[in-house]
Scaffold this motif. Sequence first.
Motif, mmCIF file in Angstrom:
data_model
loop_
_atom_site.group_PDB
_atom_site.id
_atom_site.type_symbol
_atom_site.label_atom_id
_atom_site.label_comp_id
_atom_site.label_asym_id
_atom_site.label_seq_id
_atom_site.Cartn_x
_atom_site.Cartn_y
_atom_site.Cartn_z
ATOM 1 N N SER A 1 0.801 -1.229 0.000
ATOM 2 C CA SER A 1 0.000 0.000 0.000
ATOM 3 C C SER A 1 0.833 1.279 0.000
ATOM 4 O O SER A 1 0.284 2.367 -0.208
ATOM 5 C CB SER A 1 -0.930 0.005 1.216
ATOM 6 N N GLU A 2 2.145 1.178 0.201
ATOM 7 C CA GLU A 2 3.002 2.375 0.291
ATOM 8 C C GLU A 2 3.017 3.124 -1.040
ATOM 9 O O GLU A 2 3.295 2.560 -2.085
ATOM 10 C CB GLU A 2 4.427 1.992 0.692
ATOM 11 N N LYS A 3 2.736 4.422 -0.975
ATOM 12 C CA LYS A 3 2.675 5.260 -2.173
ATOM 13 C C LYS A 3 4.003 5.955 -2.471
ATOM 14 O O LYS A 3 4.312 6.225 -3.623
ATOM 15 C CB LYS A 3 1.595 6.337 -2.000
ATOM 16 N N ASN A 4 4.788 6.255 -1.443
ATOM 17 C CA ASN A 4 6.033 6.984 -1.644
ATOM 18 C C ASN A 4 7.130 6.046 -2.116
ATOM 19 O O ASN A 4 7.429 5.035 -1.461
ATOM 20 C CB ASN A 4 6.442 7.681 -0.345
ATOM 21 N N SER A 5 7.753 6.373 -3.247
ATOM 22 C CA SER A 5 8.754 5.476 -3.820
ATOM 23 C C SER A 5 10.003 5.362 -2.941
ATOM 24 O O SER A 5 10.618 4.293 -2.875
ATOM 25 C CB SER A 5 9.139 5.925 -5.227
ATOM 26 N N PHE A 6 10.382 6.429 -2.248
ATOM 27 C CA PHE A 6 11.551 6.401 -1.369
ATOM 28 C C PHE A 6 11.355 5.370 -0.245
ATOM 29 O O PHE A 6 12.217 4.536 0.018
ATOM 30 C CB PHE A 6 11.788 7.803 -0.800
ATOM 31 N N VAL A 7 10.195 5.414 0.391
ATOM 32 C CA VAL A 7 9.888 4.472 1.478
ATOM 33 C C VAL A 7 9.699 3.067 0.905
ATOM 34 O O VAL A 7 10.184 2.086 1.479
ATOM 35 C CB VAL A 7 8.635 4.924 2.264
ATOM 36 N N ARG A 8 9.029 2.986 -0.222
ATOM 37 C CA ARG A 8 8.794 1.676 -0.857
ATOM 38 C C ARG A 8 10.118 0.987 -1.216
ATOM 39 O O ARG A 8 10.272 -0.221 -1.019
ATOM 40 C CB ARG A 8 7.932 1.863 -2.099
ATOM 41 N N ILE A 9 11.082 1.751 -1.705
ATOM 42 C CA ILE A 9 12.400 1.184 -2.030
ATOM 43 C C ILE A 9 13.074 0.663 -0.759
ATOM 44 O O ILE A 9 13.677 -0.413 -0.770
ATOM 45 C CB ILE A 9 13.282 2.229 -2.746
ATOM 46 N N GLN A 10 12.943 1.408 0.346
ATOM 47 C CA GLN A 10 13.529 0.944 1.610
ATOM 48 C C GLN A 10 12.867 -0.357 2.070
ATOM 49 O O GLN A 10 13.537 -1.285 2.515
ATOM 50 C CB GLN A 10 13.400 2.009 2.699
ATOM 51 N N LEU A 11 11.567 -0.441 1.951
ATOM 52 C CA LEU A 11 10.854 -1.663 2.320
ATOM 53 C C LEU A 11 11.309 -2.840 1.453
ATOM 54 O O LEU A 11 11.558 -3.939 1.959
ATOM 55 C CB LEU A 11 9.341 -1.457 2.188
ATOM 56 N N LEU A 12 11.435 -2.593 0.167
ATOM 57 C CA LEU A 12 11.883 -3.647 -0.751
ATOM 58 C C LEU A 12 13.325 -4.062 -0.440
ATOM 59 O O LEU A 12 13.652 -5.249 -0.453
ATOM 60 C CB LEU A 12 11.760 -3.167 -2.201
ATOM 61 N N ARG A 13 14.176 -3.097 -0.153
ATOM 62 C CA ARG A 13 15.563 -3.399 0.204
ATOM 63 C C ARG A 13 15.609 -4.295 1.448
ATOM 64 O O ARG A 13 16.388 -5.242 1.509
ATOM 65 C CB ARG A 13 16.331 -2.097 0.460
ATOM 66 N N ASN A 14 14.749 -3.999 2.416
ATOM 67 C CA ASN A 14 14.697 -4.827 3.628
ATOM 68 C C ASN A 14 14.277 -6.256 3.312
ATOM 69 O O ASN A 14 14.841 -7.209 3.852
ATOM 70 C CB ASN A 14 13.719 -4.234 4.643
ATOM 71 N N ILE A 15 13.285 -6.388 2.454
ATOM 72 C CA ILE A 15 12.830 -7.721 2.062
ATOM 73 C C ILE A 15 13.976 -8.475 1.398
ATOM 74 O O ILE A 15 14.266 -9.631 1.719
ATOM 75 C CB ILE A 15 11.606 -7.619 1.128
ATOM 76 N N SER A 16 14.640 -7.822 0.490
ATOM 77 C CA SER A 16 15.753 -8.426 -0.243
ATOM 78 C C SER A 16 16.907 -8.791 0.693
ATOM 79 O O SER A 16 17.452 -9.892 0.634
ATOM 80 C CB SER A 16 16.223 -7.462 -1.325
ATOM 81 N N ASP A 17 17.298 -7.861 1.545
ATOM 82 C CA ASP A 17 18.436 -8.089 2.447
ATOM 83 C C ASP A 17 18.185 -9.227 3.426
ATOM 84 O O ASP A 17 19.126 -9.921 3.835
ATOM 85 C CB ASP A 17 18.743 -6.827 3.267
ATOM 86 N N ASN A 18 16.926 -9.425 3.793
ATOM 87 C CA ASN A 18 16.631 -10.445 4.811
ATOM 88 C C ASN A 18 16.122 -11.756 4.249
ATOM 89 O O ASN A 18 15.971 -12.727 4.972
ATOM 90 C CB ASN A 18 15.633 -9.876 5.828
ATOM 91 N N ALA A 19 15.843 -11.795 2.943
ATOM 92 C CA ALA A 19 15.320 -13.015 2.334
ATOM 93 C C ALA A 19 16.306 -14.172 2.468
ATOM 94 O O ALA A 19 15.926 -15.303 2.782
ATOM 95 C CB ALA A 19 14.985 -12.779 0.872
ATOM 96 N N SER A 20 17.589 -13.894 2.267
ATOM 97 C CA SER A 20 18.596 -14.966 2.336
ATOM 98 C C SER A 20 18.752 -15.512 3.757
ATOM 99 O O SER A 20 19.112 -16.663 3.937
ATOM 100 C CB SER A 20 19.946 -14.451 1.834
ATOM 101 N N LYS A 21 18.436 -14.698 4.757
ATOM 102 C CA LYS A 21 18.549 -15.171 6.141
ATOM 103 C C LYS A 21 17.457 -16.172 6.476
ATOM 104 O O LYS A 21 17.601 -16.975 7.384
ATOM 105 C CB LYS A 21 18.453 -13.983 7.105
#
Length: 193
Positions: free
Chosen positions: A171-191
């Motif tokens: 639901s996040e509309k702001n691309s800056f925040v959305r990129i941070q959320l996606l980065r978190n998903i990516s960074d933690n997926a391998s864990k």
Amino acid sequence: IHKSKVSSNALLYAGYYEPFFLPKEKKAIKKLLDKNDALSLKWFTLLYGNSLNNFQIEKPKLKDFLTRLNLHDDNKVSEYSIWALHKSDQGRFTDCLILPHKIFNQQPNVRRWLYRLITKDRESIVVNYDLIKTAITHEDDISAREGLATGLGKFAYAKEIVQIYYQWFNSEKNSFVRIQLLRNISDNASKEI
């Protein structure tokens, strides 16, 4: 230069680079902080967050000085003091003098680091779950939202928040925040694999 010929403010600044210059007594730091000079107070918080072990004063006493700054009139001093709690291994949200129900009354720069501090450990997230959900839904400042996203990042797959985290991402509309959320998903997926 001999320490006795240098002002206490200059000693604090120098202490960031060379621990020899840091005050060694509780009353010396208290005297410095009581002057209420915003720049000196910010330097103290930077020292606390970055080089706490360089102080030779008992750490709980230093933390008392630091948490006193959470409620400072200058919101930058307050922000820096919360950052220092977040950065320090000894800092927890329970140490902060800003109570959970007062977070939304703070300036955005302060809220940004309060969110990082409140999401520093899983226990704090569980205890403050409703507040975090409210912040996800109602926080309107982009930097504060980014602080919350960054803080929740390492817990993106934790059972306590995975559902609201992905709802937020969708639901996040702001691309800056959305990129941070996606980065978190990516960074933690391998864990999680």
